[in-house]
Design a protein around this motif. Structure first.
Motif, PDB file in Angstrom:
ATOM      1  N   ILE A 158      41.314  37.892  48.320  1.00 53.21           N
ATOM      2  CA  ILE A 158      42.173  39.085  48.351  1.00 53.21           C
ATOM      3  C   ILE A 158      41.349  40.238  48.905  1.00 53.21           C
ATOM      4  CG2 ILE A 158      43.578  40.676  46.992  1.00 53.21           C
ATOM      5  CD1 ILE A 158      43.820  38.411  44.896  1.00 53.21           C
ATOM      6  N   TYR A 159      41.842  40.861  49.970  1.00 55.51           N
ATOM      7  CA  TYR A 159      41.103  41.931  50.639  1.00 55.51           C
ATOM      8  C   TYR A 159      41.863  43.248  50.534  1.00 55.51           C
ATOM      9  CZ  TYR A 159      38.433  38.134  52.732  1.00 55.51           C
ATOM     10  OH  TYR A 159      37.642  37.031  52.914  1.00 55.51           O
ATOM     11  N   SER A 160      41.110  44.335  50.432  1.00 50.35           N
ATOM     12  CA  SER A 160      41.697  45.668  50.392  1.00 50.35           C
ATOM     13  C   SER A 160      41.967  46.162  51.810  1.00 50.35           C
ATOM     14  CB  SER A 160      40.743  46.643  49.698  1.00 50.35           C
ATOM     15  OG  SER A 160      39.620  46.906  50.537  1.00 50.35           O
ATOM     16  N   VAL A 187      47.568  54.530  36.897  1.00 48.74           N
ATOM     17  CA  VAL A 187      47.510  53.485  35.878  1.00 48.74           C
ATOM     18  C   VAL A 187      46.758  52.275  36.425  1.00 48.74           C
ATOM     19  CG1 VAL A 187      48.866  51.903  34.441  1.00 48.74           C
ATOM     20  CG2 VAL A 187      49.650  54.269  34.797  1.00 48.74           C
ATOM     21  N   LEU A 188      47.077  51.894  37.662  1.00 50.42           N
ATOM     22  CA  LEU A 188      46.394  50.756  38.276  1.00 50.42           C
ATOM     23  C   LEU A 188      44.897  51.009  38.406  1.00 50.42           C
ATOM     24  CD1 LEU A 188      46.673  47.987  39.687  1.00 50.42           C
ATOM     25  CD2 LEU A 188      47.014  49.221  41.834  1.00 50.42           C
ATOM     26  N   SER A 189      44.521  52.253  38.677  1.00 51.76           N
ATOM     27  CA  SER A 189      43.105  52.576  38.892  1.00 51.76           C
ATOM     28  C   SER A 189      42.272  52.460  37.623  1.00 51.76           C
ATOM     29  CB  SER A 189      42.968  53.987  39.479  1.00 51.76           C
ATOM     30  OG  SER A 189      43.422  54.959  38.560  1.00 51.76           O
ATOM     31  N   THR A 190      42.927  52.317  36.468  1.00 46.99           N
ATOM     32  CA  THR A 190      42.169  52.177  35.225  1.00 46.99           C
ATOM     33  C   THR A 190      41.700  50.745  35.000  1.00 46.99           C
ATOM     34  OG1 THR A 190      44.173  51.752  33.901  1.00 46.99           O
ATOM     35  CG2 THR A 190      43.475  54.057  34.154  1.00 46.99           C
ATOM     36  N   ARG A 191      42.196  49.808  35.811  1.00 44.09           N
ATOM     37  CA  ARG A 191      41.719  48.430  35.675  1.00 44.09           C
ATOM     38  C   ARG A 191      40.280  48.328  36.151  1.00 44.09           C
ATOM     39  NH1 ARG A 191      45.876  43.616  36.630  1.00 44.09           N
ATOM     40  NH2 ARG A 191      44.046  42.740  37.623  1.00 44.09           N
ATOM     41  N   ALA A 192      39.535  47.371  35.553  1.00 44.46           N
ATOM     42  CA  ALA A 192      38.158  47.130  35.995  1.00 44.46           C
ATOM     43  C   ALA A 192      38.157  46.712  37.458  1.00 44.46           C
ATOM     44  CB  ALA A 192      37.513  46.057  35.131  1.00 44.46           C
ATOM     45  N   ARG A 193      37.067  47.003  38.170  1.00 45.59           N
ATOM     46  CA  ARG A 193      37.019  46.784  39.619  1.00 45.59           C
ATOM     47  C   ARG A 193      36.435  45.439  40.022  1.00 45.59           C
ATOM     48  NH1 ARG A 193      38.350  51.037  42.635  1.00 45.59           N
ATOM     49  NH2 ARG A 193      38.561  53.066  41.628  1.00 45.59           N
ATOM     50  N   LYS A 194      35.709  44.759  39.150  1.00 45.49           N
ATOM     51  CA  LYS A 194      35.129  43.468  39.530  1.00 45.49           C
ATOM     52  C   LYS A 194      34.904  42.599  38.305  1.00 45.49           C
ATOM     53  CE  LYS A 194      30.546  45.664  39.769  1.00 45.49           C
ATOM     54  NZ  LYS A 194      29.369  45.917  40.620  1.00 45.49           N
ATOM     55  N   ASN A 195      34.801  41.307  38.577  1.00 41.29           N
ATOM     56  CA  ASN A 195      34.547  40.310  37.527  1.00 41.29           C
ATOM     57  C   ASN A 195      35.514  40.453  36.354  1.00 41.29           C
ATOM     58  OD1 ASN A 195      32.334  39.331  39.017  1.00 41.29           O
ATOM     59  ND2 ASN A 195      30.991  40.865  38.123  1.00 41.29           N
ATOM     60  N   THR A 219      38.956  39.794  45.268  1.00 39.69           N
ATOM     61  CA  THR A 219      39.443  38.583  44.604  1.00 39.69           C
ATOM     62  C   THR A 219      39.142  38.593  43.114  1.00 39.69           C
ATOM     63  OG1 THR A 219      38.897  37.456  46.685  1.00 39.69           O
ATOM     64  CG2 THR A 219      39.548  36.084  44.826  1.00 39.69           C
ATOM     65  N   LYS A 220      37.914  39.001  42.754  1.00 34.88           N
ATOM     66  CA  LYS A 220      37.530  38.998  41.342  1.00 34.88           C
ATOM     67  C   LYS A 220      38.153  40.153  40.569  1.00 34.88           C
ATOM     68  CE  LYS A 220      33.205  36.508  41.991  1.00 34.88           C
ATOM     69  NZ  LYS A 220      31.727  36.521  41.821  1.00 34.88           N
ATOM     70  N   LYS A 221      38.703  41.105  41.277  1.00 34.05           N
ATOM     71  CA  LYS A 221      39.392  42.222  40.627  1.00 34.05           C
ATOM     72  C   LYS A 221      40.806  41.824  40.207  1.00 34.05           C
ATOM     73  CE  LYS A 221      40.881  46.999  41.510  1.00 34.05           C
ATOM     74  NZ  LYS A 221      40.883  48.107  42.488  1.00 34.05           N
ATOM     75  N   PHE A 222      41.411  40.874  40.936  1.00 35.40           N
ATOM     76  CA  PHE A 222      42.800  40.502  40.697  1.00 35.40           C
ATOM     77  C   PHE A 222      42.963  38.993  40.486  1.00 35.40           C
ATOM     78  CE2 PHE A 222      43.362  44.432  43.324  1.00 35.40           C
ATOM     79  CZ  PHE A 222      44.033  45.203  42.373  1.00 35.40           C
ATOM     80  N   PRO A 223      42.369  38.415  39.425  1.00 34.52           N
ATOM     81  CA  PRO A 223      42.571  36.980  39.171  1.00 34.52           C
ATOM     82  C   PRO A 223      44.029  36.657  38.870  1.00 34.52           C
ATOM     83  CG  PRO A 223      41.527  38.035  37.281  1.00 34.52           C
ATOM     84  CD  PRO A 223      41.527  39.042  38.383  1.00 34.52           C
ATOM     85  N   ASP A 224      44.766  37.615  38.288  1.00 35.40           N
ATOM     86  CA  ASP A 224      46.180  37.396  37.991  1.00 35.40           C
ATOM     87  C   ASP A 224      47.015  37.323  39.264  1.00 35.40           C
ATOM     88  OD1 ASP A 224      45.364  40.030  38.309  1.00 35.40           O
ATOM     89  OD2 ASP A 224      46.887  40.872  36.960  1.00 35.40           O
ATOM     90  N   VAL A 225      46.621  38.077  40.298  1.00 38.67           N
ATOM     91  CA  VAL A 225      47.328  38.020  41.580  1.00 38.67           C
ATOM     92  C   VAL A 225      47.098  36.667  42.250  1.00 38.67           C
ATOM     93  CG1 VAL A 225      47.385  38.981  43.921  1.00 38.67           C
ATOM     94  CG2 VAL A 225      47.313  40.507  41.936  1.00 38.67           C
ATOM     95  N   ALA A 226      45.841  36.208  42.236  1.00 37.89           N
ATOM     96  CA  ALA A 226      45.523  34.895  42.807  1.00 37.89           C
ATOM     97  C   ALA A 226      46.314  33.789  42.115  1.00 37.89           C
ATOM     98  CB  ALA A 226      44.024  34.633  42.704  1.00 37.89           C
ATOM     99  N   ALA A 227      46.407  33.873  40.794  1.00 42.52           N
ATOM    100  CA  ALA A 227      47.142  32.861  40.039  1.00 42.52           C
ATOM    101  C   ALA A 227      48.631  32.904  40.366  1.00 42.52           C
ATOM    102  CB  ALA A 227      46.921  33.072  38.541  1.00 42.52           C
ATOM    103  N   ALA A 228      49.176  34.119  40.541  1.00 39.18           N
ATOM    104  CA  ALA A 228      50.609  34.273  40.801  1.00 39.18           C
ATOM    105  C   ALA A 228      51.008  33.693  42.154  1.00 39.18           C
ATOM    106  CB  ALA A 228      50.995  35.755  40.726  1.00 39.18           C
TER     107      ALA A 228
END
Length: 523
Positions: A228-230, A279-287, A237-246
């Motif tokens: 997953i690229y910005s 709200v989205l920006s409060t998520r962790a950025r890696k791992n 990719t490691k920031k959005f494991p839920d997106v990869a799974a979806a």
């Protein structure tokens, strides 16, 4: 690769290399406003008993890309910098330091480099003969290299292909490849639905909501791996494991590989409601571990660039969207297709635009804070007003466009002031274009992007935005600019360009001539 080297590491390395204190380095930086100039002055004033081996391109390149992680990784990186600075002579400390800071500023943009690559390939002996139908080989070669780079932004692959097969076969030898993010296409802002309909008559328009999230390009490879690229081509990719799974779960069985263009948006699944970017920006950025995720996201897909081994970039949007809809299952709150209509009816499009605006979606300008004025009264202790600029690609400079102190909550103003205090510089840099009349209390490095809304654009005697694109000695400014949000997903060079500002002004002048007046000399 991100070098991961901050200013403090460079200052420490420079101090230790040149036998100076960090306080001295910072003091000189405050006077000169350029850490590269400090490095050059420090090295030139230092005498050495033994002259080290001269630097080579290969040594510098390999040192920059040296991977360090784990315990003492910062110390190891600092020692790499020291090894380069010790061997640097003449102007080398200046440019090594600027390279480390990503502030080379030699007046050559990436487009210049791509043109030069194409022309160099034309002049090489082995591949000098162009096809007979080409009238201007140098111009055509530059176009080819730029076009190929737009779909495969990888200099290693492009240069190797130029050396082996030449520029005329480049579109064949270098193609869009899963795992290499393609640069997003930039849009042009308009101020009138009717103007667009008049410009492109008798065709249907696809209109989509503009979502308040993070742009993402999702690459699913034949081997089942996902990247997953910005928008800036950073690996998320490691920031959005839920997106990869979806996307792995919701792709249809027949889909073996794809590249999807989409927006990742914070989402309240219980209320089926989109949440703001903050709200989205409060998520962790890696791992990020899937079990630790507290902010859910939804993928809003709007384009498919690659499918089952075939690039779709040359297909029209209608065909790409058919492939998109046929390749994935929608699931509310996980993966949805962007809300859209296709129409050539002005009233229908205007109604859809109004609906999107009412849903808190809309177009704005992204600008860069480069200076500020001290606050007073209730804003004592923080900055009261900020000087904003747009970016000029041709001259590689930031051009002033307006001041704003509106749209901030007290808490947000404190945060912005605290962040920018650490970015203060003693004077405006050589790549800030501003009038002498504008003298903010402090100047900042160009490090942030802010989304700003305004009532309209106007010719200005003071501000320098698009100064040579609409009027020879006057720029463009904004009336009643208001902060919408800070944009952590954008770098300053990717903000609204002076070309876009000029185009927006021309559109406004054509559709609303009474709004395009010159501001007074003090505005």
């Amino acid at each position: 690769m991100e070098l991961g080297i901050g200013k403090s590491s460079i200052v420490k390395a420079l101090a230790e290399t040149c036998g100076r204190s960090q306080k001295e380095i910072y003091r000189q930086f405050k006077d000169l406003g350029d850490l590269g100039l400090v490095a050059q002055a420090s090295r030139l004033s230092q005498s050495m008993l033994l002259k080290p081996d001269a630097l080579t391109v290969t040594k510098v390149f390999n040192t920059f890309l040296a991977k360090e992680s784990g315990q003492n990784s910062r110390e190891k990186k600092k020692n790499h910098i020291k090894s380069l600075l010790l061997a640097a002579t003449d102007c080398e400390p200046l440019y090594l330091t600027r390279l480390l800071q990503k502030e080379l500023r030699i007046g050559a943009s990436e487009q210049t480099l791509l043109s030069a690559l194409g022309q160099a390939a034309v002049y090489s002996e082995e591949h000098a003969e162009p096809p007979p139908e080409i009238q201007s080989p140098s111009e055509e070669a530059a176009k080819i290299v730029k076009q190929v780079y737009s779909v495969l932004p990888d200099y290693d692959k492009i240069v190797c292909a130029l050396l082996s097969d030449g520029v005329w076969r480049l579109p064949t030898t270098c193609n869009f490849t899963p795992g290499v993010p393609v640069g997003p296409m930039l849009s042009n802002a308009i101020t009138s639905v009717s103007k667009t309909l008049n410009k492109f008559q008798n065709v249907g328009f696809t209109c989509e909501y503009k979502y308040d999230g993070e742009r993402a390009q999702i690459h699913y490879m034949e081997n089942g791996s996902i990247e997953i690229y910005s928008k800036k081509a950073e690996r998320n990719t490691k920031k959005f494991p839920d997106v990869a799974a979806a996307v792995a779960r919701l792709k249809k069985i027949a889909v073996s590989s794809f590249v999807m263009d989409c927006e990742i948006v914070a989402y309240d699944r219980a209320k089926q409601k989109i949440l703001p970017l903050q709200v989205l920006s409060t998520r962790a950025r890696k791992n990020v571990a899937a079990s630790d995720i507290k902010i859910d996201v939804c993928i809003f897909a709007f384009d498919l660039l690659y499918l089952n081994g075939q690039a779709l970039l040359k297909e029209n949007l209608q065909i790409r969207r058919k492939h998109l809809y046929a390749s994935f299952e929608e699931e509310s709150g996980f993966l949805q297709f962007a809300t859209s209509i296709t129409s050539n009816n002005a009233e229908e499009i205007k109604k859809f635009l109004d609906e999107s605006v009412n849903a808190s979606l809309g177009d704005t300008l992204d600008l860069v804070p480069i200076g500020a004025f001290h606050g007073c009264g209730q804003r004592a202790g923080v900055y009261g007003t900020f000087l904003l600029a747009c970016y000029d690609n041709d001259n590689e400079e930031f051009q002033t466009i307006c001041k704003t102190g509106i749209g901030f909550s007290e808490k947000e103003l404190e945060k912005c002031s605290a962040r920018l205090r650490s970015k203060m510089i003693p004077r405006p840099t050589t790549y800030y274009r501003h009038a002498e009349k504008i003298k903010p209390d402090v100047w900042f490095e160009a490090t942030e992007a802010w989304e700003v809304k305004a009532s309209d654009l106007t010719i200005s005697n003071v501000y320098q935005a698009a100064v040579d694109k609409v009027d020879s000695d006057k720029g463009i400014s904004l009336r009643c600019p208001r902060l919408v949000r800070v944009r952590p997903d954008k770098v300053p060079e990717d903000t609204t360009s002076s070309e876009q500002v000029a185009e927006m002004f021309k559109d406004q002048k054509q559709n609303h001539p009474n709004k395009s007046k010159t501001t007074n000399k003090n505005e």
